[in-house]
Design an enzyme around this catalytic site. Structure first.
Site, PDB file in Angstrom:
ATOM      1  N   ARG A  35       0.821  -1.219   0.000  1.00 21.80           N
ATOM      2  CA  ARG A  35       0.000   0.000   0.000  1.00 21.80           C
ATOM      3  C   ARG A  35       0.851   1.264   0.000  1.00 21.80           C
ATOM      4  O   ARG A  35       0.359   2.350  -0.278  1.00 21.80           O
ATOM      5  CB  ARG A  35      -0.913   0.008   1.232  1.00 21.80           C
ATOM      6  CG  ARG A  35      -0.173   0.065   2.552  1.00 21.80           C
ATOM      7  CD  ARG A  35      -1.117   0.129   3.728  1.00 21.80           C
ATOM      8  NE  ARG A  35      -0.400   0.063   4.989  1.00 21.80           N
ATOM      9  CZ  ARG A  35      -0.976   0.201   6.182  1.00 21.80           C
ATOM     10  NH1 ARG A  35      -2.267   0.421   6.249  1.00 21.80           N
ATOM     11  NH2 ARG A  35      -0.258   0.118   7.285  1.00 21.80           N
ATOM     12  N   ILE A 184      17.005   1.338  18.362  1.00 19.54           N
ATOM     13  CA  ILE A 184      16.424   2.594  17.869  1.00 19.54           C
ATOM     14  C   ILE A 184      16.776   3.745  18.805  1.00 19.54           C
ATOM     15  O   ILE A 184      17.188   4.826  18.373  1.00 19.54           O
ATOM     16  CB  ILE A 184      14.893   2.462  17.719  1.00 19.54           C
ATOM     17  CG1 ILE A 184      14.552   1.474  16.603  1.00 19.54           C
ATOM     18  CG2 ILE A 184      14.256   3.817  17.429  1.00 19.54           C
ATOM     19  CD1 ILE A 184      13.073   1.126  16.515  1.00 19.54           C
ATOM     20  N   GLU A 203      15.701   4.572  30.552  1.00 18.53           N
ATOM     21  CA  GLU A 203      15.592   3.132  30.326  1.00 18.53           C
ATOM     22  C   GLU A 203      14.998   2.449  31.563  1.00 18.53           C
ATOM     23  O   GLU A 203      15.460   2.657  32.671  1.00 18.53           O
ATOM     24  CB  GLU A 203      16.973   2.542  30.009  1.00 18.53           C
ATOM     25  CG  GLU A 203      17.056   1.031  29.999  1.00 18.53           C
ATOM     26  CD  GLU A 203      16.065   0.385  29.042  1.00 18.53           C
ATOM     27  OE1 GLU A 203      15.290  -0.487  29.494  1.00 18.53           O
ATOM     28  OE2 GLU A 203      16.049   0.749  27.841  1.00 18.53           O
ATOM     29  N   VAL A 269      10.353   2.300  22.300  1.00 28.05           N
ATOM     30  CA  VAL A 269      10.122   1.163  23.203  1.00 28.05           C
ATOM     31  C   VAL A 269       9.744  -0.101  22.439  1.00 28.05           C
ATOM     32  O   VAL A 269       9.050  -0.966  22.957  1.00 28.05           O
ATOM     33  CB  VAL A 269       9.037   1.507  24.251  1.00 28.05           C
ATOM     34  CG1 VAL A 269       9.550   2.533  25.237  1.00 28.05           C
ATOM     35  CG2 VAL A 269       7.750   1.988  23.577  1.00 28.05           C
ATOM     36  N   HIS A 443      47.099  -7.915   9.002  1.00 29.75           N
ATOM     37  CA  HIS A 443      47.582  -6.858   9.905  1.00 29.75           C
ATOM     38  C   HIS A 443      47.960  -5.631   9.071  1.00 29.75           C
ATOM     39  O   HIS A 443      48.599  -5.762   8.029  1.00 29.75           O
ATOM     40  CB  HIS A 443      48.799  -7.357  10.677  1.00 29.75           C
ATOM     41  CG  HIS A 443      49.413  -6.310  11.555  1.00 29.75           C
ATOM     42  ND1 HIS A 443      48.880  -5.952  12.768  1.00 29.75           N
ATOM     43  CD2 HIS A 443      50.507  -5.524  11.372  1.00 29.75           C
ATOM     44  CE1 HIS A 443      49.622  -5.003  13.302  1.00 29.75           C
ATOM     45  NE2 HIS A 443      50.625  -4.726  12.475  1.00 29.75           N
TER      46      HIS A 443
END
Length: 464
Positions: A35, A184, A203, A269, A443
């Site tokens: 859509r 996010i 948090e 969240v 290396h």
């Protein structure tokens, strides 16, 4: 456009479009119902445009610290509108790339909203409201997800925003509270903080990036705090007052309530699945806790109907959806296929420093009953990292002490999202720690840290 297909896919994200292309390669006549823009959230509003923004922030940081590399630059400014425009241009280009792939593979794009109907049919409602029924021997649901909304944090698109709005704000906010510190949350925290926005992360859990190994969480928190970002863990946003010029964010902490002021609140969240209105109940497709129930090859309980990506149980990651789509259509075509090993899925977070991981954390491995050998190599001991001015972080590896099985790896540092694939391939091939130690790494490279960390697990490390 035909109305009968071998396969119809509802949704054109990294699960849907990949499944469609693979099915076409296998000789199926395919239609994809979409859509919005081809490529879904990932290409248009997720993975790709966010990485473009993060690259702009990284370049700006390089310019600000040019003197560290012996280069003098004066008067550099972050052009927020220019960064947003570049991000949108990148996304638009990728979406056009999917259009090209559809033409190349003779896949029909059926524009509109798809809904399952009985008898292996899909009703597609176009933008003008007209409806057309299409039928297929097989139908894959790949409808993806959207920003999850908390009851006390309703997204209004202006002062309380989700990730889509965060990518296209009219102007750069002076201050921002980010609720949630998953991928996010910490990615947008890095972007906005780097270009001068005052950022606070809130948090609920006791550490940021809580799904990662604990040592990775601690390192990222140290780095963010050192850059003057505010981190509030074990904290919960109880309400947001948006009536005034600024948002008043009420945060419950261990010490009591704290009220933060910010121009914008970003809700990060997690994601909710897009299952509404697609006909699951009409057809009888079984769900559980907002996810479609499928078997190892993504068959639902209804013959001919399958589901992949964010709407089934498993990590909500683009590369997981793509892998599921390929497995699903290969199984449909009669190929002998192997079920996806969900314990060998890499996770990548593109903040700075980057975070990448796969397999067990040290804690999870011990809880699973393994006797473990753990090796860790800091980038501060890496010549390439030092030369690049990117010595923050480390590589941590976990092996089973008995058989040498590579149980997990956890990395934080510059470009580690490019390094984790070595571990994923090695684990797929059942490579042991000793085999990694004896594999010559070039290396100087950041990837030497993987070999050195493995050597550290077996007390053979050279450069520590």
């Amino acid at each position: 456009m035909a109305t009968k297909y071998d396969l119809i896919v509802i949704g054109s994200g990294p699960g849907g479009y990949v499944a469609a292309i693979r099915a076409s390669q296998l000789g199926m006549k395919v239609g994809v119902v979409e859509r919005s823009e081809l490529g879904g959230i990932c290409l248009n509003w997720g993975c790709i445009p966010t990485k473009a923004l993060l690259k702009s922030a990284q370049v700006f940081e390089y310019v600000q610290h040019a003197q560290d590399y012996g280069i003098k630059i004066e008067g550099a400014e972050a052009d927020f509108d220019g960064m947003v425009k570049r991000s949108r241009d990148v996304a638009a280009g990728m979406s056009k790339g999917i259009q090209f792939l559809f033409k190349k593979n003779k896949i029909d794009h059926i524009a509109g909203f798809g809904k399952l109907k009985a008898g292996k049919k899909v009703e597609v409602t176009a933008e003008d409201g007209s409806k057309v029924d299409y039928s297929a021997d097989h139908i894959i649901l790949a409808t993806g997800g959207r920003s999850r909304q908390l009851p006390n944090l309703p997204i209004d698109g202006k002062k309380i925003i989700g990730y889509r709005e965060a990518m296209v704000l009219d102007k750069q906010p002076e201050s921002m509270v980010i609720v949630g510190s998953g991928a996010i949350g910490v990615e947008f925290a890095y972007f906005y903080h780097s270009i001068g926005t005052k950022v606070t992360i809130v948090e609920f859990m006791d550490r940021i990036v809580p799904v990662e190994d604990e040592e990775v969480s601690k390192q990222l928190e140290r780095t963010y705090k050192k850059s003057k970002m505010k981190i509030m863990t074990s904290s919960e946003v109880t309400s947001v007052d948006t009536k005034g010029a600024k948002c008043k964010v009420h945060v419950k902490t261990k010490k009591g309530e704290e009220v933060l002021e910010a121009d914008v609140v970003l809700s990060a969240v997690g994601v909710s699945t897009n299952l509404e209105g697609i006909g699951l109940e009409d057809v009888g497709v079984a769900t559980d806790k907002g996810k479609v129930i499928v078997d190892d090859y993504y068959k639902t309980n209804i013959p001919g109907v399958y589901a992949i990506g964010d709407i089934v149980h498993g990590p909500a990651l683009a590369h997981v959806a793509s892998a599921e789509g390929i497995i699903c259509v290969e199984k449909i075509s009669g190929m002998s296929v192997e079920a996806l090993d969900y314990n060998n899925i890499p996770g990548c977070t593109y903040c700075s420093p980057e975070v990448a991981s796969v397999g067990y954390t040290e804690k999870a491995a011990k809880e699973a009953g393994y006797d473990v050998k753990v090796g860790k190599f800091p980038f501060s001991a890496s010549g390439k990292a030092k030369a690049a001015g990117a010595s923050d972080g480390f590589v941590k590896v976990i092996f089973d002490a008995k058989y040498g099985e590579w149980l997990g790896a956890h990395m934080i540092g510059a470009n580690v999202t490019e390094m984790i694939a070595e571990v994923v391939a090695a684990r797929k091939l059942e490579t042991t720690g000793h085999e990694i130690i004896k594999t010559v790494h070039p290396h100087p490279t950041m990837s030497e840290a993987v070999m050195e960390a493995a050597a550290a697990a077996y007390d053979e490390v050279i450069h520590l």
